[in-house]
Design an enzyme around this catalytic site. Sequence first.
Site, short mmCIF file in Angstrom:
data_model
loop_
_atom_site.label_atom_id
_atom_site.label_comp_id
_atom_site.label_asym_id
_atom_site.label_seq_id
_atom_site.Cartn_x
_atom_site.Cartn_y
_atom_site.Cartn_z
N GLU A 33 -51.99 -32.99 -36.96
CA GLU A 33 -51.94 -31.74 -37.73
C GLU A 33 -50.99 -31.88 -38.91
O GLU A 33 -49.93 -32.49 -38.78
CB GLU A 33 -51.41 -30.64 -36.79
CG GLU A 33 -51.29 -29.27 -37.38
CD GLU A 33 -50.55 -28.31 -36.45
OE1 GLU A 33 -49.59 -28.73 -35.78
OE2 GLU A 33 -50.93 -27.14 -36.40
N HIS A 35 -48.10 -31.47 -41.34
CA HIS A 35 -46.72 -30.99 -41.17
C HIS A 35 -46.01 -31.04 -42.52
O HIS A 35 -44.90 -31.59 -42.65
CB HIS A 35 -45.97 -31.84 -40.14
CG HIS A 35 -46.18 -31.37 -38.73
ND1 HIS A 35 -47.37 -31.51 -38.07
CD2 HIS A 35 -45.36 -30.72 -37.86
CE1 HIS A 35 -47.27 -30.97 -36.87
NE2 HIS A 35 -46.06 -30.49 -36.70
N ASP A 44 -46.19 -33.79 -33.87
CA ASP A 44 -46.09 -33.12 -32.56
C ASP A 44 -46.16 -34.12 -31.40
O ASP A 44 -45.39 -34.00 -30.43
CB ASP A 44 -47.19 -32.07 -32.40
CG ASP A 44 -46.94 -30.86 -33.29
OD1 ASP A 44 -45.85 -30.75 -33.87
OD2 ASP A 44 -47.86 -30.02 -33.39
N HIS A 119 -46.89 -29.01 -29.27
CA HIS A 119 -47.77 -28.29 -30.22
C HIS A 119 -47.97 -26.87 -29.70
O HIS A 119 -48.59 -26.65 -28.66
CB HIS A 119 -49.11 -29.04 -30.31
CG HIS A 119 -50.14 -28.41 -31.20
ND1 HIS A 119 -49.92 -28.18 -32.54
CD2 HIS A 119 -51.41 -28.00 -30.93
CE1 HIS A 119 -51.02 -27.63 -33.06
NE2 HIS A 119 -51.93 -27.51 -32.10
N GLU A 121 -49.85 -24.36 -30.24
CA GLU A 121 -51.17 -23.81 -29.91
C GLU A 121 -51.74 -24.34 -28.60
O GLU A 121 -52.76 -23.85 -28.12
CB GLU A 121 -52.17 -24.12 -31.05
CG GLU A 121 -51.94 -23.35 -32.32
CD GLU A 121 -50.95 -24.01 -33.29
OE1 GLU A 121 -50.06 -24.75 -32.83
OE2 GLU A 121 -51.06 -23.76 -34.50
N HIS A 174 -42.78 -24.24 -37.98
CA HIS A 174 -43.70 -25.36 -38.19
C HIS A 174 -43.26 -26.21 -39.38
O HIS A 174 -43.17 -25.71 -40.49
CB HIS A 174 -45.12 -24.85 -38.41
CG HIS A 174 -46.11 -25.95 -38.61
ND1 HIS A 174 -46.54 -26.76 -37.58
CD2 HIS A 174 -46.71 -26.41 -39.73
CE1 HIS A 174 -47.37 -27.65 -38.07
NE2 HIS A 174 -47.50 -27.46 -39.36
N GLU A 179 -38.32 -29.25 -36.39
CA GLU A 179 -39.12 -30.48 -36.32
C GLU A 179 -38.60 -31.55 -37.28
O GLU A 179 -38.58 -32.74 -36.95
CB GLU A 179 -40.59 -30.17 -36.60
CG GLU A 179 -41.24 -29.44 -35.45
CD GLU A 179 -42.73 -29.20 -35.65
OE1 GLU A 179 -43.48 -29.44 -34.70
OE2 GLU A 179 -43.14 -28.79 -36.75
ZN LIG Z 1 -45.30 -29.48 -35.10
#
Ligand SMILES: [Zn+2]
Length: 255
Positions: A33, A35, A44, A119, A121, A174, A179
């Site tokens: 994904e 970032h 992630d 992650h 989600e 995010h 992170e």
């Molecule tokens: Zn992430």
Amino acid sequence: MTTVRMDQLSWVEYARRVREDATVVLLPCGATEQHGPHLPLGTDALLASAIAEDVATRLGALVAPALSYGYKSQPKCGGGQHFCGTTSLDGQTLVALVRDAVREFARHGVTRLVLVDGHYENQWFLTEGIQLALRELGEGHPLRVMRLEHWDFCTQATLDSVFPDGFPGFALEHAAVIETSLMLHYLPQLVRLDLIPDDGPADFPPYDIYPSRTEWVPPSGVLSSARGASAEKGARMAMDICEGIAAAIRTEFLG
Ligand SMILES: [Zn+2]
């Protein structure tokens, strides 16, 4: 050389660890994904794996290969599906993947399994996969499973010190301070500090629209600024997270 990584062991050594030592196995769960421009697509899964390896080293546990694809990126916590590189699974695919993996670890003789989610989600799909696997294995099966989101182990004191101007919340974090700092701690060679954008914090209404309103999302994909990130903050959070996870595993599985 000792390794905590399952994929670096022979099946013979793995079988001995699992069946004779009753080793705890950690399964990192991530995503592929976007970032932002400053962190890699694999953030992630890379962070979930790094944290799992850190915890496994403390406990003498093993780390299975990460599930590196996750549930669809949502605009309010991952930027959404419209970014190039974000590569996501339908919910039922992820549930089936988790169910199959859990069932296989049970077949190997693993009795204590920990899903380390990186992650946002993924949460309920991991839960569903675990529950379907346990239902298939049947009552009385010795397998016990823990599921966790690693950021939940940051203590309030650490969050207060990392966010002196107020914590924006985990969803908006995010590709932001948490992170980026954790990546600077574990995998600094993959972070481009010079490319951190000035976007955010994103301002979302309290509802969702489908198809997604891509204009709600900053074009960089970063939902709040990563400007305050540092390796030192990453080390502080990693310490909380890994000590917290190790303590939870000791309490639940090694007591
Ligand atoms: Zn992430």
